[in-house]
Scaffold this active site. Structure first.
Site, PDB file in Angstrom:
ATOM      1  N   LYS A 191      34.322  36.806  43.302  1.00  0.00           N
ATOM      2  CA  LYS A 191      33.780  36.875  42.222  1.00  0.00           C
ATOM      3  C   LYS A 191      34.640  36.176  41.289  1.00  0.00           C
ATOM      4  O   LYS A 191      34.082  34.929  40.508  1.00  0.00           O
ATOM      5  CB  LYS A 191      33.674  38.431  41.258  1.00  0.00           C
ATOM      6  CG  LYS A 191      33.184  38.451  40.042  1.00  0.00           C
ATOM      7  CD  LYS A 191      33.169  39.765  39.215  1.00  0.00           C
ATOM      8  CE  LYS A 191      32.975  39.847  37.866  1.00  0.00           C
ATOM      9  NZ  LYS A 191      32.850  40.858  37.134  1.00  0.00           N
ATOM     10  N   GLU A 197      44.452  36.489  48.526  1.00  0.00           N
ATOM     11  CA  GLU A 197      44.114  36.693  49.930  1.00  0.00           C
ATOM     12  C   GLU A 197      42.854  35.922  50.169  1.00  0.00           C
ATOM     13  O   GLU A 197      43.061  35.388  51.405  1.00  0.00           O
ATOM     14  CB  GLU A 197      43.810  38.344  50.316  1.00  0.00           C
ATOM     15  CG  GLU A 197      44.934  39.054  49.689  1.00  0.00           C
ATOM     16  CD  GLU A 197      44.864  39.566  48.239  1.00  0.00           C
ATOM     17  OE1 GLU A 197      44.395  39.055  47.425  1.00  0.00           O
ATOM     18  OE2 GLU A 197      45.205  40.899  48.116  1.00  0.00           O
ATOM     19  N   GLY A 251      32.866  43.770  40.468  1.00  0.00           N
ATOM     20  CA  GLY A 251      33.307  43.424  41.909  1.00  0.00           C
ATOM     21  C   GLY A 251      32.945  44.615  42.894  1.00  0.00           C
ATOM     22  O   GLY A 251      32.415  44.551  43.955  1.00  0.00           O
ATOM     23  N   ARG A 252      33.198  45.940  42.519  1.00  0.00           N
ATOM     24  CA  ARG A 252      32.947  47.171  43.194  1.00  0.00           C
ATOM     25  C   ARG A 252      31.658  47.414  43.240  1.00  0.00           C
ATOM     26  O   ARG A 252      31.056  48.543  43.941  1.00  0.00           O
ATOM     27  CB  ARG A 252      33.995  48.226  43.076  1.00  0.00           C
ATOM     28  CG  ARG A 252      33.849  48.562  41.425  1.00  0.00           C
ATOM     29  CD  ARG A 252      35.326  49.514  41.247  1.00  0.00           C
ATOM     30  NE  ARG A 252      35.485  49.718  39.832  1.00  0.00           N
ATOM     31  CZ  ARG A 252      36.137  48.906  38.947  1.00  0.00           C
ATOM     32  NH1 ARG A 252      36.691  47.727  39.703  1.00  0.00           N
ATOM     33  NH2 ARG A 252      36.320  49.053  37.815  1.00  0.00           N
ATOM     34  N   GLU A 337      39.038  52.807  41.771  1.00  0.00           N
ATOM     35  CA  GLU A 337      39.282  51.783  41.037  1.00  0.00           C
ATOM     36  C   GLU A 337      38.436  51.744  39.596  1.00  0.00           C
ATOM     37  O   GLU A 337      38.904  51.165  38.534  1.00  0.00           O
ATOM     38  CB  GLU A 337      39.110  50.301  41.472  1.00  0.00           C
ATOM     39  CG  GLU A 337      39.612  49.120  40.800  1.00  0.00           C
ATOM     40  CD  GLU A 337      39.533  47.990  41.841  1.00  0.00           C
ATOM     41  OE1 GLU A 337      38.313  47.375  41.935  1.00  0.00           O
ATOM     42  OE2 GLU A 337      40.380  47.491  42.405  1.00  0.00           O
ATOM     43  N   HIS A 368      39.629  66.365  65.075  1.00  0.00           N
ATOM     44  CA  HIS A 368      40.750  66.002  65.724  1.00  0.00           C
ATOM     45  C   HIS A 368      41.718  65.359  65.089  1.00  0.00           C
ATOM     46  O   HIS A 368      42.657  64.760  65.895  1.00  0.00           O
ATOM     47  CB  HIS A 368      40.159  65.236  67.062  1.00  0.00           C
ATOM     48  CG  HIS A 368      39.037  65.975  67.604  1.00  0.00           C
ATOM     49  ND1 HIS A 368      39.145  66.949  68.622  1.00  0.00           N
ATOM     50  CD2 HIS A 368      37.804  65.835  67.477  1.00  0.00           C
ATOM     51  CE1 HIS A 368      37.910  67.247  68.920  1.00  0.00           C
ATOM     52  NE2 HIS A 368      36.992  66.540  68.387  1.00  0.00           N
ATOM     53  N   LYS A 484      49.867  41.409  41.172  1.00  0.00           N
ATOM     54  CA  LYS A 484      49.441  40.012  41.561  1.00  0.00           C
ATOM     55  C   LYS A 484      50.544  39.188  40.948  1.00  0.00           C
ATOM     56  O   LYS A 484      51.001  38.079  41.530  1.00  0.00           O
ATOM     57  CB  LYS A 484      48.190  39.576  40.849  1.00  0.00           C
ATOM     58  CG  LYS A 484      46.853  40.582  41.802  1.00  0.00           C
ATOM     59  CD  LYS A 484      45.574  40.084  41.036  1.00  0.00           C
ATOM     60  CE  LYS A 484      44.471  40.880  41.754  1.00  0.00           C
ATOM     61  NZ  LYS A 484      43.269  40.530  41.124  1.00  0.00           N
TER      62      LYS A 484
END
Ligand code: F6P
Length: 514
Positions: A191, A197, A251-252, A337, A368, A484
């Site tokens: 975005k 990254e 973004g999410r 978030e 498990h 950041k």
């Protein structure tokens, strides 16, 4: 809150097993909409408490705030934006013609491009594309990755989809393993188009491809999905290969937009449209249903009740479908978030705990791993069992067994087990389980695009419902900024103001700044 507290005191004192047995409970606490069923009958709730929650929601102006959200009002005041991700659902007609035309333009562009790639018409190096590599992180990765995994069996003859989120070079290396460089298409999903990254991985991918087919040829193998198209073109992506979306898509909340382009290519525009249509159906329900019969409202009130009233700090997402293995990760970002905040819209302490810690995994594997903790640990954690309704009557015994295991785990958390010390004096205490632990069951009618879209939209809206009750802004994420900034300082070797432990770590490891 006093009414809620008295209901909580009453329900804490009740036996959950008795509550579950009450007549009419299944009519009052099972809801269904758009291919999703929500069964709250094992929650430490009852219609009276739910009614009190609806009253609180109405007192907090939930109806009006929902209408404001859907109408494009500024619901994200710290960034001065609306939150209109719903505009990207199939057939949505949002407020404001300028926004609607932008949405329609970009949807037409991504659909046309996806068809070009899938048909083999788009041949940047003379060969049809066989592999789409989505480079993105957070909401630019988790949504596409979840949906690609969930609908993998719908992918048909489309290019295979791979995902790179981590800076770890191994992820890009594995995504490219065995690839014919002439047949790879990179979708740089970001975005902001400024996420470290993503940009570092995109640069590494471009270097790899230039090494394989030459720098000139490499360019046409990169497309972008971004709300910062100028930054994408400055990176070197042809402006006709930049698919933009407005900054009022968080973004999410962005899988419905151009961020979903790798899905539209890999699954095909029809499947992607069905996914968006399922979300649209849930939107229409959210917009019109009375609060007391409104699935996103009821889900949001239930999760608020468990977190803020009953005091359970976390919620476990137990997805009984291998295709929903990424669901807990997706809900983690969507919810934590959005709701992991401590101040209200005015900046004052919110006085509420904010959203729960969300965690989980896929069943039956999780039986498990952490179900021991859920059954015999000291903490009560409400579990959302999410399964496929079709499995219960499937001809495949494995699907029936999957459904049976999911149902059994909810029953076991509720019933527990009391082993008679007279029968097993040595082991009775070790083998006993308290039970009386609540859960919800959500069923998708089948692992299809529509119900999946509806499930995700349900959770987007339930987060908004909780944000109204907490009085917080669910659409910003200022908490991620400091990390950041400190990362940049470390990379630049400017750490003299950092804590002694961090400085010692960097010194001990001989950290190389650049
Ligand atoms: O985690 C912070 C965040 O901004 C998320 O909200 C977002 O989904 C992710 O980073 C990636 O951001 P972008 O899509 O701008 O690269």
């Amino acid at each position: 809150m006093s009414a809620l507290k008295s209901h909580a005191d009453r329900l804490r004192a009740a036996r959950l097993a008795d509550l579950v047995a009450e007549p009419g409970r299944h009519d009052d606490l099972v809801f269904a909409q758009a291919g999703v069923e929500l069964d709250l009958t094992k929650q430490r709730l009852d219609p009276a408490a739910l009614g009190a929650l609806v009253d609180v929601a109405e007192q907090r102006g939930l109806g009006e705030q929902r209408d404001a959200l859907l109408s494009g009002a500024i619901v994200n005041p710290t960034e001065g934006r609306p939150a209109l991700h719903m505009a990207y659902r199939e057939g949505a007609n949002i407020a404001g013609s300028d926004q609607a035309s932008l949405v329609e333009r970009t949807q037409a562009q991504t659909c046309a491009f996806a068809e070009r790639v899938r048909s083999g018409d788009y041949r940047p190096s003379g060969e049809a594309i066989e592999r789409v590599v989505n480079i993105g992180i957070g909401g630019s990765d988790l949504g596409p990755r979840l949906v690609a995994d969930a609908l993998a069996l719908h992918a048909g003859s489309g290019p295979e989809m791979r995902f790179v989120a981590s800076l770890d070079p191994s992820e890009l290396a594995l995504a490219l393993a065995g690839a014919d460089p002439r047949r790879v298409l990179f979708v740089v999903a970001s975005k902001s188009f400024s996420t470290q990254e993503t940009l570092m991985s995109a640069e590494a991918a471009r270097d790899w491809l230039a090494g394989e087919i030459g720098g000139e040829a490499a360019g046409a193998h990169f497309i972008a999905a971004s709300a910062a198209p100028d930054k994408a073109t400055a990176f070197g992506i042809d402006k006709d290969l930049v698919f933009d979306f407005p900054d009022w898509v968080g973004g999410r909340y962005s899988v419905w937009s151009a961020v979903g382009l790798s899905l539209e290519i890999g699954l095909g525009p029809d499947a992607f449209a069905a996914f968006r249509a399922g979300a649209r159906a849930m939107d229409q329900h959210f917009a019109t249903a009375p609060l007391g019969r409104n699935l996103p409202v009821i889900k949001g009130l239930t999760d608020y009740w468990n977190r803020a009233v009953m005091g359970y700090p976390s919620r476990c997402v137990a997805a009984y479908s291998a295709r929903l293995g990424k669901l807990a990760d997706y809900f983690q970002q969507l919810e934590m978030e959005s709701l992991g905040k401590s101040v209200d819209h005015s900046g004052a302490p919110s006085g509420t705990p904010g959203g729960a810690l969300v965690w989980g995994g896929a069943g039956t594997e999780i039986q498990h791993s952490f179900f021991q903790w859920l059954h015999q640990g000291p903490d009560t954690v409400p579990v959302d069992f999410i399964g496929i309704r079709r499995h219960f009557a499937s001809a495949d015994p494995r699907e029936r067994a999957l459904a049976a295991n999911m149902a059994a785990q909810g029953a076991a958390l509720l019933a527990g087990r009391q082993v008679d010390p007279a029968a097993e004096p040595e082991l009775a205490a070790h083998k006993s389980m308290p039970g009386e632990r609540g859960s919800s069951t959500l069923l998708l009618e089948d692992m299809q695009p529509g119900p999946l879209g509806a499930l995700i939209a349900l959770h987007e809206h339930k987060v908004f419902v909780e944000s109204v009750l907490y009085g917080i802004n669910p659409f910003d994420q200022w908490g991620v900024e400091l990390g950041k900034v400190l990362t940049k300082g470390i990379l630049d070797g400017e750490v003299s103001s950092y804590d002694a432990s961090t400085q010692a770590l960097l010194k001990r490891t001989g950290f190389q700044t650049r």
